[in-house]
Design a protein around this motif. Structure first.
Motif, PDB file in Angstrom:
ATOM      1  N   GLY A  37     -45.520  33.639 -76.839  1.00  0.00           N
ATOM      2  CA  GLY A  37     -45.710  34.887 -77.538  1.00  0.00           C
ATOM      3  C   GLY A  37     -45.955  36.001 -76.545  1.00  0.00           C
ATOM      4  N   LYS A  39     -48.203  39.649 -76.389  1.00  0.00           N
ATOM      5  CA  LYS A  39     -49.216  40.460 -77.057  1.00  0.00           C
ATOM      6  C   LYS A  39     -49.162  41.873 -76.493  1.00  0.00           C
ATOM      7  N   ILE A  43     -50.907  43.398 -81.258  1.00  0.00           N
ATOM      8  CA  ILE A  43     -49.985  42.617 -82.087  1.00  0.00           C
ATOM      9  C   ILE A  43     -49.383  41.500 -81.248  1.00  0.00           C
ATOM     10  N   ASN A  44     -49.407  40.289 -81.791  1.00  0.00           N
ATOM     11  CA  ASN A  44     -48.741  39.162 -81.151  1.00  0.00           C
ATOM     12  C   ASN A  44     -47.324  39.073 -81.682  1.00  0.00           C
ATOM     13  N   VAL A  46     -44.399  36.585 -81.832  1.00  0.00           N
ATOM     14  CA  VAL A  46     -44.285  35.140 -81.681  1.00  0.00           C
ATOM     15  C   VAL A  46     -42.921  34.687 -82.177  1.00  0.00           C
ATOM     16  N   ALA A  48     -40.301  32.658 -84.092  1.00  0.00           N
ATOM     17  CA  ALA A  48     -40.425  31.889 -85.323  1.00  0.00           C
ATOM     18  C   ALA A  48     -39.032  31.590 -85.844  1.00  0.00           C
ATOM     19  N   THR A  50     -36.989  30.081 -89.654  1.00  0.00           N
ATOM     20  CA  THR A  50     -37.084  29.658 -91.043  1.00  0.00           C
ATOM     21  C   THR A  50     -35.774  28.984 -91.416  1.00  0.00           C
ATOM     22  N   SER A 109     -41.828  37.016 -85.244  1.00  0.00           N
ATOM     23  CA  SER A 109     -42.859  37.261 -86.248  1.00  0.00           C
ATOM     24  C   SER A 109     -43.955  38.118 -85.622  1.00  0.00           C
ATOM     25  N   GLN A 110     -44.450  39.100 -86.360  1.00  0.00           N
ATOM     26  CA  GLN A 110     -45.530  39.938 -85.869  1.00  0.00           C
ATOM     27  C   GLN A 110     -46.822  39.539 -86.560  1.00  0.00           C
ATOM     28  N   ARG A 111     -47.847  39.237 -85.762  1.00  0.00           N
ATOM     29  CA  ARG A 111     -49.125  38.795 -86.302  1.00  0.00           C
ATOM     30  C   ARG A 111     -50.259  39.549 -85.620  1.00  0.00           C
ATOM     31  N   ALA A 112     -51.339  39.772 -86.319  1.00  0.00           N
ATOM     32  CA  ALA A 112     -52.494  40.434 -85.715  1.00  0.00           C
ATOM     33  C   ALA A 112     -53.062  39.549 -84.614  1.00  0.00           C
TER      34      ALA A 112
END
Length: 113
Positions: A37, A39, A43-44, A46, A48, A50, A109-112
């Protein structure tokens, strides 16, 4: 309005193509560098993926579903349920139903943080 729509759609399509290329480049670079990932600004980002079910032979799949799980069918396939079915078969290592295949969409994917 139609002319403005055409111009805006063309611009949006160009931005989408640019985004898709940048995302593909970032995915490739992260793979090459073994990065799990990135940062930045809290925002991380990462990698991903699907998995989505894909009906390749509708008639064959309908015949199978009518016997095995008719809840997979409406007037047309219920794509969310087909995706779940495909993911379950892939997880279990069992063959996909006749007429069914899949593809994988990769994205960032964007994650906190």
């Amino acid at each position: 309005l139609k002319a403005r729509y055409s111009v805006a759609k063309g611009e949006a399509d160009a931005h989408k193509a640019e985004f898709d290329q940048a995302q593909a480049d970032l995915l490739e670079r992260m793979r090459e560098e073994g990065a799990e990932g990135v940062k930045t600004n809290g925002i991380n980002f990462v990698p991903a993926s699907t998995t989505y079910g894909q009906i390749q032979d509708r008639a064959e799949f309908i015949r199978w579903a009518e016997v095995h799980d008719d809840e997979l069918l409406e007037v047309k396939e219920i794509s969310g349920r087909v995706n779940e079915l495909v993911r379950q078969h892939l997880d279990d290592g069992t063959p996909l139903p006749p007429g069914c295949g899949f593809y994988v969409r990769e994205y960032i994917s964007q994650r906190a943080a």
